[in-house]
Write an enzyme that holds these catalytic residues in place. Structure first.
Site, short mmCIF file in Angstrom:
data_model
loop_
_atom_site.label_atom_id
_atom_site.label_comp_id
_atom_site.label_asym_id
_atom_site.label_seq_id
_atom_site.Cartn_x
_atom_site.Cartn_y
_atom_site.Cartn_z
CD GLN A 146 2.69 0.28 1.35
OE1 GLN A 146 2.08 -0.62 1.91
NE2 GLN A 146 2.22 0.88 0.26
CG HIS A 184 -0.86 -3.66 0.57
ND1 HIS A 184 -1.92 -4.00 -0.22
CD2 HIS A 184 -0.53 -2.38 0.22
CE1 HIS A 184 -2.22 -2.98 -1.03
NE2 HIS A 184 -1.37 -1.99 -0.77
CD GLU A 192 -13.83 -1.61 1.50
OE1 GLU A 192 -14.12 -2.06 0.37
OE2 GLU A 192 -13.73 -2.33 2.52
CE1 TYR A 220 -16.73 -5.79 7.60
CE2 TYR A 220 -15.45 -7.70 8.26
CZ TYR A 220 -16.41 -6.76 8.53
OH TYR A 220 -17.06 -6.76 9.75
CE1 TYR A 271 -3.78 3.14 -5.66
CE2 TYR A 271 -2.94 0.92 -5.40
CZ TYR A 271 -3.45 2.08 -4.85
OH TYR A 271 -3.63 2.16 -3.49
#
Length: 410
Positions: free
Chosen positions: A120, A184, A280, A290, A301
């Site tokens: 990513q 991430h 979210e 949060y 997953y």
């Protein structure tokens, strides 16, 4: 020169009223059933309040055209509108390009730093300085290669007058921790009305790193708030707290890849990837927790409950909205423009896994309606922005990525 396409109409979305047209171009928020019809990944979980998930559907009462303006972009990630109506687009392998409003894709802009382009990672978001007309500063995030791994970093540079190079490059923020992973990074950027730069940072995905999201001594799993030059604002919530990094503004995030400032209120909103059934939408307020990984919706997953988590936990803030199943959200923006009066103030959210653009109607900090647009593209939508005339522009996350314009049919 990159390959490109001019005005190649790829789909037309014709949406007619379920209960009659109205001047606001949209059905009332209570008119239709929720757009999500698939079973939840975790049907036993109960929302914390009414409308927290599967809000009523809404429908645009207009004929919309989606047009491929440019193609041949390699996994584009970030999209920023220049004052002349052209676009800056990042490509994950490490290239920044100028794409004209007519679809001409320029050669890579010189001066981009090295990136760790695996998984990513790579060159990610891009935004302009609030005073770009005077300083021509461009801010961008990326996976910074380091000894022993990598970390999210943000740099700024002056875009040369001819648009071909970045000048006077400065790294203004770098995550304190180095990690040998490829997921991430977060990396979405936005300037608030206070002139502060907000940066989203992921917790790096792997289970050993999950607790970092709750650790104020790390940057992982946080929303960062800094001054435009990289210094720390004196009024950040954790300034002076022992064991806390002063850049941190909020914590308990998993992988927020979208951030936007709400027009009118100046409020900061983020969108983040959850596990299966836990994406979210959050309203960001200083010092809030949060929840990740101690409070979350959805399942792992691999299946099964999220280890050590429940949907609520003391001291944590509930998401304003969540998706189960997920849409895998990318970038987001709030609509402001003349083309779609009924969309004013609505959140537009890029859906990667969902392969659509989500339109959320928000009233009093609650989601009261949801629509799914651009489903005919059948593509991972990575980022979204609004053009000068009110048309909506998106980029698709593909090896042959596209820049697409969504507009009212003339």
């Amino acid at each position: 020169m990159r390959p490109f396409a001019l005005a190649a109409t790829v789909s037309m979305l014709v949406m007619t009223a379920a209960c009659g047209a109205n001047s606001q171009d949209s059905t009332p928020a209570t008119a239709l059933a929720p757009v999500e019809t698939r079973p939840a990944n975790n049907p036993e979980q109960v929302p914390a309040f009414e409308g927290q998930t599967r809000a009523p559907g809404v429908r645009t009462e207009a004929t919309l055209n989606s047009t491929v303006v440019a193609s041949g972009l390699v996994n584009p990630w970030g999209l920023a509108l220049l004052p002349d109506g052209n676009w800056l687009v990042t490509e994950k392998p490490g290239r920044l390009r100028l794409v004209t409003a007519q679809g001409q894709v320029g050669e890579p802009i010189a001066g981009v730093p090295a990136v760790d382009a695996k998984g990513q990672g790579g060159l990610l978001d891009v935004i302009l300085s609030p005073s770009f007309a005077q300083d021509r500063l461009v801010y961008f995030s990326y996976a910074q290669p380091r000894q022993g791994g990598n970390g999210t970093a943000v740099s700024r540079a002056r875009l040369s007058d001819d648009g071909k190079a970045l000048e006077n490059l400065q790294t203004i923020f770098a995550v304190a921790q180095t990690y040998d992973g490829d997921k991430h990074y977060g990396s979405s950027l936005a300037f608030g009305p206070d002139g502060k730069l907000y940066i989203t940072i992921g917790e790096r995905s792997d289970k050993p790193r999950r607790p970092d999201a709750q650790d104020l001594g790390t940057h992982h799993g946080k929303v960062i708030r800094i001054n435009a030059d990289g210094t720390v604002p004196d009024d950040n919530p954790f300034v002076g707290r022992e064991g806390a990094l002063p850049h941190n503004f909020t914590y308990g995030h998993r992988n927020p890849q979208g951030i936007a400032i709400q027009p009118g209120t100046g409020a900061v909103w983020t969108i983040e990837h959850g596990t299966r059934g836990g994406d979210e939408l959050n309203l960001i307020r200083p010092g809030n927790n949060y929840g990740w990984p101690i409070a979350a919706y959805g399942i792992e997953y691999a299946g099964g409950a999220i280890e050590g988590a429940s949907t609520t936990a003391e001291g944590t803030v509930q998401p304003v909205y969540y998706w189960d199943p997920v849409i895998a959200p990318g970038g987001m923006t709030f609509y402001q423009g003349e083309m779609f009066p009924g969309w004013q103030g609505n959140a537009l959210i890029a859906g990667l896994g969902g392969k659509h653009l989500a339109r959320l109607v928000i009233e009093n900090d609650r989601v009261v309606g949801e629509e799914r647009l651009l489903t005919g593209l059948n593509a991972r939508i990575r980022d979204v922005a609004v053009g000068p005339d009110g048309a909506v522009w998106v980029i698709t996350d593909e090896e042959d990525g596209r820049l697409v314009r969504l507009a009212r049919a003339s």
